[in-house]
Design an enzyme around this catalytic site. Sequence first.
Site, short mmCIF file in Angstrom:
data_model
loop_
_atom_site.label_atom_id
_atom_site.label_comp_id
_atom_site.label_asym_id
_atom_site.label_seq_id
_atom_site.Cartn_x
_atom_site.Cartn_y
_atom_site.Cartn_z
N ASP A 43 0.86 -1.18 0.00
CA ASP A 43 0.00 0.00 0.00
C ASP A 43 0.90 1.23 0.00
O ASP A 43 2.11 1.13 0.28
CB ASP A 43 -0.90 -0.01 1.25
CG ASP A 43 -1.82 1.20 1.28
OD1 ASP A 43 -2.41 1.53 0.23
OD2 ASP A 43 -1.95 1.84 2.34
N SER A 44 0.30 2.38 -0.27
CA SER A 44 1.07 3.61 -0.19
C SER A 44 1.49 3.91 1.25
O SER A 44 2.42 4.67 1.48
CB SER A 44 0.24 4.77 -0.74
OG SER A 44 -1.00 4.80 -0.08
N TYR B 195 -0.53 8.52 -2.57
CA TYR B 195 -0.53 8.28 -4.02
C TYR B 195 -1.72 8.98 -4.68
O TYR B 195 -1.71 9.25 -5.86
CB TYR B 195 -0.66 6.79 -4.32
CG TYR B 195 0.57 5.93 -4.08
CD1 TYR B 195 1.74 6.43 -3.50
CD2 TYR B 195 0.56 4.59 -4.47
CE1 TYR B 195 2.84 5.61 -3.31
CE2 TYR B 195 1.66 3.77 -4.29
CZ TYR B 195 2.80 4.28 -3.70
OH TYR B 195 3.88 3.46 -3.52
N GLY B 196 -2.76 9.21 -3.88
CA GLY B 196 -4.06 9.61 -4.42
C GLY B 196 -4.09 10.91 -5.18
O GLY B 196 -4.99 11.15 -5.97
N CYS C 55 -3.66 -1.03 -2.17
CA CYS C 55 -3.96 0.37 -2.42
C CYS C 55 -4.92 0.50 -3.61
O CYS C 55 -4.61 0.02 -4.71
CB CYS C 55 -2.65 1.10 -2.72
SG CYS C 55 -2.84 2.82 -3.12
N ASN C 56 -6.05 1.15 -3.39
CA ASN C 56 -7.02 1.33 -4.48
C ASN C 56 -6.43 2.15 -5.62
O ASN C 56 -6.67 1.88 -6.79
CB ASN C 56 -8.27 2.03 -3.97
CG ASN C 56 -9.15 1.13 -3.13
OD1 ASN C 56 -10.17 0.65 -3.58
ND2 ASN C 56 -8.73 0.87 -1.90
N THR C 57 -5.67 3.20 -5.25
CA THR C 57 -5.11 4.08 -6.28
C THR C 57 -4.13 3.29 -7.16
O THR C 57 -4.19 3.35 -8.39
CB THR C 57 -4.41 5.28 -5.61
OG1 THR C 57 -5.34 5.93 -4.74
CG2 THR C 57 -3.89 6.26 -6.64
N GLU D 217 -5.55 9.59 8.82
CA GLU D 217 -4.14 9.61 9.24
C GLU D 217 -3.98 10.41 10.55
O GLU D 217 -3.09 10.16 11.33
CB GLU D 217 -3.26 10.24 8.15
CG GLU D 217 -3.27 9.47 6.84
CD GLU D 217 -2.23 8.35 6.77
OE1 GLU D 217 -1.25 8.42 7.50
OE2 GLU D 217 -2.44 7.41 5.98
N CYS E 60 -11.23 3.11 -1.23
CA CYS E 60 -9.96 3.60 -0.71
C CYS E 60 -9.67 2.84 0.59
O CYS E 60 -10.60 2.61 1.38
CB CYS E 60 -10.03 5.10 -0.45
SG CYS E 60 -8.56 5.76 0.35
N THR E 61 -8.40 2.50 0.78
CA THR E 61 -8.00 1.72 1.97
C THR E 61 -8.45 2.34 3.28
O THR E 61 -8.75 1.64 4.24
CB THR E 61 -6.47 1.63 2.03
OG1 THR E 61 -5.94 2.94 1.77
CG2 THR E 61 -5.92 0.64 1.04
N HIS E 62 -8.46 3.69 3.33
CA HIS E 62 -8.73 4.36 4.60
C HIS E 62 -10.21 4.48 4.95
O HIS E 62 -10.56 4.68 6.10
CB HIS E 62 -8.14 5.77 4.58
CG HIS E 62 -6.65 5.82 4.61
ND1 HIS E 62 -5.87 5.17 3.69
CD2 HIS E 62 -5.79 6.45 5.45
CE1 HIS E 62 -4.59 5.40 3.97
NE2 HIS E 62 -4.51 6.18 5.02
N1 DGL Z 1 -3.99 3.79 -0.27
C1 DGL Z 1 -4.67 4.85 -1.00
C2 DGL Z 1 -5.90 4.27 -1.68
O1 DGL Z 1 -6.44 3.24 -1.30
C3 DGL Z 1 -5.07 5.98 -0.09
C4 DGL Z 1 -3.90 6.79 0.43
C5 DGL Z 1 -3.13 7.47 -0.67
O2 DGL Z 1 -3.63 8.43 -1.29
O3 DGL Z 1 -2.00 7.05 -0.92
O4 DGL Z 1 -6.36 4.82 -2.65
#
Ligand code: DGL
Length: 266
Positions: free
Chosen positions: A11-12, A43-44, A74-76, A153, A185-187
Amino acid sequence: MSDSRPIGIFDSGLGGLTVLNAIKKIIPNENIIYVGDTARVPYGNKSAPLIVQYALQITQFLLEKDAKLIIVACNTASALAISTLQNDFDLPIIGVIAPGVNSAVKLTKNNNVGVIGTNATISSNAYQNELIKISPSIHTLSQACPLFVPLVEEGLLEGPIVSAIVEYYLKNLDLSRIDTLILGCTHYPLLKPAIKQYTNNLMLVDSADSLAKEVHLILKNNSIINNNADKGKQDFYVTDSPSSFANIAKSFLGYSIINVKTASIS
Ligand code: DGL
């Protein structure tokens, strides 16, 4: 046949720990190497070529650690890089988009599905394209929610600030039309109570559980499940400070971790 090589998850940053939790619940015997690219998160808001470059570098790192399967938590990175990774590497690589879409397609009754995610995920149309591929009659409404990640975060998961920001973004979605909302998104699963409060009866989809079930199936079909005595180990690598990762990881995992190492990935 038993295969004790680890599953790589990346993940990011910290958010992919929600996916690690689901994997642990469904396939607890598997050894796991988790990489959080904490030096380069988020990453987003980054461009597609940069996200693809980061994903290639981390996948290479996990291959050097002998991963037998890689999960792009990570979704992104899943939205932007999964096809490049699957083309360039010769091992099973699974992203979070398809499992989330599969769950949403099973749940929706009126074929109107909402998707929320980072700027990069939403502008890639990855969810929309996957939804149409699986079920051409699905209509998708999407909305980027870039402030959700920094809220999580900061550990701000509920309260007036969170409710105001949830409303700020979700008022742009026609909630009377959709019956299912993908938390892309993971969060975002950590904001579920606040999102639920605003969206009432909408079904919220978080892809972690369906992804874990899919990974289990792939391991079985490829005869690479781990049944060895050497099982359930977790190793964590980050690209920035291990101690700050370990501190916040506790709130994602519910337990403390000590074995966080620094990886130089570039
Ligand atoms: N892990 C990213 C996602 O799931 C969220 C955090 C990021 O922007 O890196 O899209």
